[in-house]
Design a protein around this motif. Structure first.
Motif, PDB file in Angstrom:
ATOM      1  N   PHE A  34      18.309  -8.862   6.670  1.00 46.93           N
ATOM      2  CA  PHE A  34      17.544  -7.821   5.981  1.00 46.93           C
ATOM      3  C   PHE A  34      17.692  -6.436   6.637  1.00 46.93           C
ATOM      4  CE2 PHE A  34      13.255  -5.754   5.148  1.00 46.93           C
ATOM      5  CZ  PHE A  34      13.633  -5.237   3.929  1.00 46.93           C
ATOM      6  N   LYS A  38      19.208  -3.546   4.331  1.00 50.15           N
ATOM      7  CA  LYS A  38      18.344  -2.470   3.802  1.00 50.15           C
ATOM      8  C   LYS A  38      18.808  -1.098   4.294  1.00 50.15           C
ATOM      9  CE  LYS A  38      14.478  -1.645   6.984  1.00 50.15           C
ATOM     10  NZ  LYS A  38      13.106  -1.136   7.089  1.00 50.15           N
ATOM     11  N   GLU A 103      12.464   6.888  -6.407  1.00 51.88           N
ATOM     12  CA  GLU A 103      11.227   7.653  -6.633  1.00 51.88           C
ATOM     13  C   GLU A 103      10.889   8.545  -5.440  1.00 51.88           C
ATOM     14  OE1 GLU A 103       7.980   5.151  -7.884  1.00 51.88           O
ATOM     15  OE2 GLU A 103       9.141   4.202  -9.476  1.00 51.88           O
ATOM     16  N   ARG A 122       8.027  10.487   0.606  1.00 53.46           N
ATOM     17  CA  ARG A 122       7.798   9.124   0.109  1.00 53.46           C
ATOM     18  C   ARG A 122       9.028   8.619  -0.623  1.00 53.46           C
ATOM     19  NH1 ARG A 122       7.176   6.988  -5.557  1.00 53.46           N
ATOM     20  NH2 ARG A 122       5.545   5.430  -5.512  1.00 53.46           N
ATOM     21  N   GLU A 125      11.222   1.317  -0.561  1.00 56.91           N
ATOM     22  CA  GLU A 125      12.073   0.478   0.284  1.00 56.91           C
ATOM     23  C   GLU A 125      12.065  -0.956  -0.261  1.00 56.91           C
ATOM     24  OE1 GLU A 125      11.457   0.581   4.471  1.00 56.91           O
ATOM     25  OE2 GLU A 125      11.322   2.760   4.550  1.00 56.91           O
ATOM     26  N   VAL A 127      11.458  -4.901  -0.438  1.00 56.70           N
ATOM     27  CA  VAL A 127      10.344  -5.677   0.121  1.00 56.70           C
ATOM     28  C   VAL A 127      10.763  -6.647   1.208  1.00 56.70           C
ATOM     29  CG1 VAL A 127       8.800  -5.613  -1.856  1.00 56.70           C
ATOM     30  CG2 VAL A 127      10.577  -7.372  -1.751  1.00 56.70           C
ATOM     31  N   ARG A 457      12.467  -2.179  -9.983  1.00 52.20           N
ATOM     32  CA  ARG A 457      11.193  -1.775  -9.374  1.00 52.20           C
ATOM     33  C   ARG A 457      10.415  -2.969  -8.784  1.00 52.20           C
ATOM     34  NH1 ARG A 457       7.466  -0.669  -6.918  1.00 52.20           N
ATOM     35  NH2 ARG A 457       5.970   1.035  -7.072  1.00 52.20           N
ATOM     36  N   LEU A 460      10.642  -3.499  -4.788  1.00 50.15           N
ATOM     37  CA  LEU A 460      10.483  -2.287  -3.989  1.00 50.15           C
ATOM     38  C   LEU A 460       9.014  -2.036  -3.671  1.00 50.15           C
ATOM     39  CD1 LEU A 460      12.969  -0.198  -6.133  1.00 50.15           C
ATOM     40  CD2 LEU A 460      13.321  -0.797  -3.722  1.00 50.15           C
ATOM     41  N   ARG A 461       8.798  -1.343  -2.565  1.00 50.49           N
ATOM     42  CA  ARG A 461       7.437  -0.948  -2.179  1.00 50.49           C
ATOM     43  C   ARG A 461       7.499   0.471  -1.615  1.00 50.49           C
ATOM     44  NH1 ARG A 461       7.935  -1.954   3.569  1.00 50.49           N
ATOM     45  NH2 ARG A 461       5.868  -1.086   3.860  1.00 50.49           N
ATOM     46  N   PRO A 462       6.459   1.283  -1.846  1.00 50.18           N
ATOM     47  CA  PRO A 462       6.495   2.661  -1.363  1.00 50.18           C
ATOM     48  C   PRO A 462       6.220   2.755   0.133  1.00 50.18           C
ATOM     49  CG  PRO A 462       4.420   2.248  -2.500  1.00 50.18           C
ATOM     50  CD  PRO A 462       5.241   0.995  -2.629  1.00 50.18           C
ATOM     51  N   VAL A 463       6.931   3.652   0.786  1.00 47.38           N
ATOM     52  CA  VAL A 463       6.652   3.994   2.188  1.00 47.38           C
ATOM     53  C   VAL A 463       6.653   5.511   2.286  1.00 47.38           C
ATOM     54  CG1 VAL A 463       7.444   3.853   4.579  1.00 47.38           C
ATOM     55  CG2 VAL A 463       7.724   1.871   3.061  1.00 47.38           C
ATOM     56  N   LEU A 472      14.926  11.861  11.738  1.00 44.38           N
ATOM     57  CA  LEU A 472      14.386  10.498  11.798  1.00 44.38           C
ATOM     58  C   LEU A 472      14.023   9.959  10.417  1.00 44.38           C
ATOM     59  CD1 LEU A 472      12.130  10.733  14.987  1.00 44.38           C
ATOM     60  CD2 LEU A 472      14.367   9.628  14.772  1.00 44.38           C
TER      61      LEU A 472
ATOM     62  N   LEU B 409      10.968   2.951  14.148  1.00 39.19           N
ATOM     63  CA  LEU B 409      10.542   3.384  12.815  1.00 39.19           C
ATOM     64  C   LEU B 409      10.962   2.378  11.748  1.00 39.19           C
ATOM     65  CD1 LEU B 409      11.327   7.204  13.065  1.00 39.19           C
ATOM     66  CD2 LEU B 409       9.071   6.106  13.137  1.00 39.19           C
ATOM     67  N   ALA B 416       4.308  -1.337   7.305  1.00 31.79           N
ATOM     68  CA  ALA B 416       3.259  -0.377   6.951  1.00 31.79           C
ATOM     69  C   ALA B 416       3.695   0.489   5.778  1.00 31.79           C
ATOM     70  CB  ALA B 416       2.916   0.507   8.141  1.00 31.79           C
ATOM     71  N   GLY B 417       2.714   0.977   5.015  1.00 30.36           N
ATOM     72  CA  GLY B 417       2.996   1.828   3.865  1.00 30.36           C
ATOM     73  C   GLY B 417       3.108   3.302   4.215  1.00 30.36           C
ATOM     74  N   ARG B 418       2.633   3.683   5.419  1.00 28.69           N
ATOM     75  CA  ARG B 418       2.749   5.083   5.840  1.00 28.69           C
ATOM     76  C   ARG B 418       3.072   5.096   7.319  1.00 28.69           C
ATOM     77  NH1 ARG B 418      -1.667   9.117   7.079  1.00 28.69           N
ATOM     78  NH2 ARG B 418      -3.040   7.383   6.542  1.00 28.69           N
ATOM     79  N   ALA B 433       2.946  12.552  -2.800  1.00 24.55           N
ATOM     80  CA  ALA B 433       3.802  11.756  -1.909  1.00 24.55           C
ATOM     81  C   ALA B 433       3.018  10.772  -1.040  1.00 24.55           C
ATOM     82  CB  ALA B 433       4.639  12.685  -1.021  1.00 24.55           C
ATOM     83  N   SER B 435       1.211   7.449   0.228  1.00 25.66           N
ATOM     84  CA  SER B 435       1.133   6.008  -0.020  1.00 25.66           C
ATOM     85  C   SER B 435      -0.006   5.461   0.815  1.00 25.66           C
ATOM     86  CB  SER B 435       2.423   5.286   0.390  1.00 25.66           C
ATOM     87  OG  SER B 435       3.501   5.715  -0.389  1.00 25.66           O
ATOM     88  N   SER B 446       1.917  -5.060  -2.048  1.00 23.75           N
ATOM     89  CA  SER B 446       2.474  -3.941  -1.287  1.00 23.75           C
ATOM     90  C   SER B 446       3.316  -3.015  -2.140  1.00 23.75           C
ATOM     91  CB  SER B 446       3.316  -4.471  -0.122  1.00 23.75           C
ATOM     92  OG  SER B 446       4.531  -5.001  -0.603  1.00 23.75           O
ATOM     93  N   ALA B 447       3.491  -3.342  -3.419  1.00 21.67           N
ATOM     94  CA  ALA B 447       4.343  -2.515  -4.277  1.00 21.67           C
ATOM     95  C   ALA B 447       3.644  -1.264  -4.775  1.00 21.67           C
ATOM     96  CB  ALA B 447       4.828  -3.334  -5.467  1.00 21.67           C
TER      97      ALA B 447
END
Lengths: 489, 489
Positions: A34, A38, A103, A122, A125, A127, A457, A460-463, A472, B409, B416-418, B433, B435, B446-447
């Motif tokens: 993974f 990723k 997104e 944002r 990424e 899952v 979609r 995927l999950r938002p970060v 970075l 990171l 984590a989402g943020r 932006a 999350s 987590s999506a």
């Protein structure tokens, strides 16, 4: 333990049995791959998807006969389905390269906001490793390298396929091709794996290294697996596409304007692929006194092999129940089916809204459908309100139709993921605007599609990165936008 | 049965008890309002959201004192939180008006595609009535008119709020204001409802008219409700924001460069709002030999009332367990708390990666945290690999930091989402932006995010119209684009 392919045309074994697979090494490999996968660029993933498509196309002459033998589906249909499957892989290559699916959103700081806003970036990424349950009815398009696999690989999520027991030989052959392509693309072997065996599939679904699952199949099987996924100590999303009755409604004006087209279109659609499509129209609402005759069109449809003996048995017993339902009569049927193997002939039933109840809205997977005659619009809307969610709903109407068509479309769009006008729901385009999903029980999660570009979609999950130095950030979020993707900024 | 507000500063009752609510009339009203509300224009929904924001602002002088009395939170904090809540309603008014959230896609026919593509038009529609469980810790921002309610109303989904039992008087007052605004906007009363009572909330969650639910609260409570939602005969999505340990990692270079800032920033963050933030940093990873002294900063933090007696009791018993864990010592604490009411003083503990195990990653809701000293990066990564999902993860590093920050990171963004750089995770901006979500147990899904513009996606499902005449399409998909929304076409 092993899985034996059976030719449903004859009931005879096809090829050597395929042994069940201990899932542990595959799970470890997927989890291990993974981090590397990723972090790949969109270009690397697009190349992998394109390579898979090319290899699939190149192997058509060996794969299609294997698929014919294990599924009983016609060669022309499977040749087309293979082309659809490679086109689907290429679609996701283009989705990844274009990058809108990420997104991405960049925001400057705003100290005056309530609460104050820092610099935020944002994106979405993957899952983590995804488990894909292959379906029986599309041995290519919803199987080893089907839409779930293609959309998950596109994100950078390793995929572990649970092979369908109805086509083990084909599954092993496609998996070998996929693993070779992964290796040739210079990616870790854990990017793609395949597990054979139902118990082994459940073991994988319970494993904490699996972060999401996709499924296409029966309501019973899908519900069982959804419950496994939801009852984990760490529940995971389970995107199941289950059963669907796909109601079609014809207005009086449409009957008057296009009687022959409605008869031939409906019979063609409910018998296509021996009725083994998730989008088969299982209910046809016609105005009472329509005067349409379905007998000759149904009688002209040849018997066809069902995908396996279990499906054939379930169809037969379901139709026995349907025949004995008060107020239901058989109105048309096809020629007698051969006795050997697992064949079925088309059968069409009829009832009225007076006799209609929720038991008549259950899907019969195979070449069977039920006509429901309605007296007036109140009658029709009352019957429609008892129908559960479907993948599709269809309306046949006319320009200036006096029937309350707008209300009909509003009611049907609450109950289906795709609303078809003056067409038939079988045939699912693979494109940006397609939705193949719908409220329960047509899927376990109506917020997503399993076909088309936006199916990505699901994996995927938002970060969000807060106050992160540019170097970075992931490339997609860096100021220079090196991947040249569309962003909100 | 009724719900009595209690002032946690004194343990005394506040105001009259609020009776529990039979949910049936509210469910019927919500379901009845859906057809009308989903068909409203974006303008109508933006006006409703703006009106709610205006009314909330106008009522601040009566609502804030009620919130102070029922929550024990300071007036200044609650005044700011009310402003955040009205700003959030206005953000969703702008999201609705802008229209990108509809994800509209128009496609022409392509007969040469495999399979052939008809004319398709896709957008997102509201799922139906949404049940929102209010939280205790943000009596405005995550309660009756909080982010879940605002984002659901924005889509055209009627909302039924399950009031939190810790602030029943405030909940009733805000609900009355909301219902009046709905009426003044000319919308059906069922667009907004509120139910008091835990059993009544569960009854509503099981009801087939409820199509999705949002929740912010404890892991235990959220898991119970997630299981109720998932085990319905028609499972529905349950977006729960549960517990989060929010790890923060400080590199040796950051300790050397900014020792005072790290001490004051961390103590300020873990004691903010009496540590009753979902984003409180509960774990601080420091290099062994860091030499930082937290005693004076912690001792300077005054005791504060906890939101209710149950939360205060759970904190006390949790910290008793933590104190007795082998290898854990208390390193700093605040002044003694008053005996009456439900007060707590800050407490800081310390351990090392040698003694670290998963039991130490459990959230203690309140002004408490644990320092974990690591020897080297291997040690740190091994410890981080045992931590479950969080809403946030924080890194303090320096330019040109010799520590493997990029790897750090990557590991943290999987969990984590943020991801926060050189800041602290408390304080959640409400913006495009942001999350606010993360892997289990920080959320059940987590999506998605529960804060920020994209939180709206939780209450939507795709619907595709096939070969539909232009005048029968929703306005968002008509050729003339009357809502002037961004579309892919």
């Amino acid at each position: 333990m092993s899985i034996q392919g059976i030719d449903p045309r004859t009931g005879s074994p096809v090829g050597a049995p395929v042994p069940v697979t201990p899932p542990e090494p595959l799970l470890a490999a997927a989890a291990g791959a993974f981090g590397v996968f990723k972090a790949t660029t969109p270009g690397v993933r697009a190349e992998l998807l394109t390579l898979l498509a090319d290899r699939l196309d190149a192997a058509a002459s060996s794969l299609v006969p294997l698929a014919v033998a294990e599924s009983g589906l016609p060669e022309a249909r499977l040749t087309g389905e293979l082309a659809r499957t490679s086109a689907q892989l290429r679609l996701f290559a283009s989705v990844v390269t274009e990058g809108a699916y990420l997104e991405a959103i960049l925001e400057d700081a705003d100290p005056s906001a309530t609460p104050p806003r820092p610099v935020l970036a944002r994106w979405l990424e993957p899952v983590g490793p995804v488990l894909v349950y292959a379906a029986s009815n599309f041995p290519f398009a919803f199987s080893v390298l089907g839409g779930d696999t293609a959309s998950a690989l596109a994100t950078g999520a390793p995929v572990l396929v649970k092979a369908h027991g109805s086509h083990p030989g084909l599954s092993a052959a496609v998996a070998a091709l996929a693993s070779a392509a992964v290796a040739d693309a210079g990616l870790p072997a854990g990017v793609f794996g395949i597990v054979f065996g139902d118990d082994e599939g459940v073991t994988a679904l319970k494993d904490p290294r699996v972060k999401a699952a996709g499924f296409t199949g029966s309501t019973t099987g899908g519900r069982f697996l959804f419950d496994v996924a939801s009852s984990r100590s760490d529940p995971i999303p389970f995107f199941g596409e289950l059963g669907s009755i796909n109601p079609a409604v014809v207005t009086p004006a449409a009957v008057a304007a296009r009687p022959d087209e409605i008869v031939s279109g409906f019979v063609g659609s409910f018998t296509l692929g021996a009725g083994q499509f998730c989008t088969k129209p299982g209910l046809l609402f016609l105005p009472a006194g329509h005067g349409l005759s379905f007998g000759p069109a149904v009688a002209a449809v040849a018997p066809a092999p069902m995908l396996n003996a279990r499906i054939a048995d379930q169809l037969a017993s379901g139709l026995t129940d349907l025949s004995s339902h008060p107020g239901v009569a058989e109105v048309a049927s096809g020629p007698d089916a051969p006795a050997e193997g697992s064949w079925a002939s088309p059968r069409l039933f009829i009832t009225s809204t007076d006799a209609f109840d929720p038991s008549l809205t259950e899907e019969h997977f195979g070449p069977a459908a039920l006509i429901v005659e309605y007296q007036d619009e109140n009658d029709l809307f009352a019957a429609l309100s008892t129908i559960e969610g479907s993948l599709t709903a269809t309306v046949h109407g006319e320009p200036g139709d006096p029937f309350p068509v707008a209300r009909l479309l509003s009611v049907l769009s609450d109950r289906a993921g795709r609303v078809v006008w003056n067409g038939w729901p079988t045939g699912v385009a693979v494109s940006w605007a397609m939705s193949h999903g719908g409220p329960w029980p047509s899927t376990t999660n109506s917020a997503h599609t399993s076909v088309g570009a936006t199916a990505i979609r699901r994996w995927l999950r938002p970060v969000t990165f807060q106050s992160m130095p540019d170097d970075l950030l992931p490339p997609a979020l860096q100021a220079a936008n090196p991947w040249k993707i569309p962003r909100r900024e």
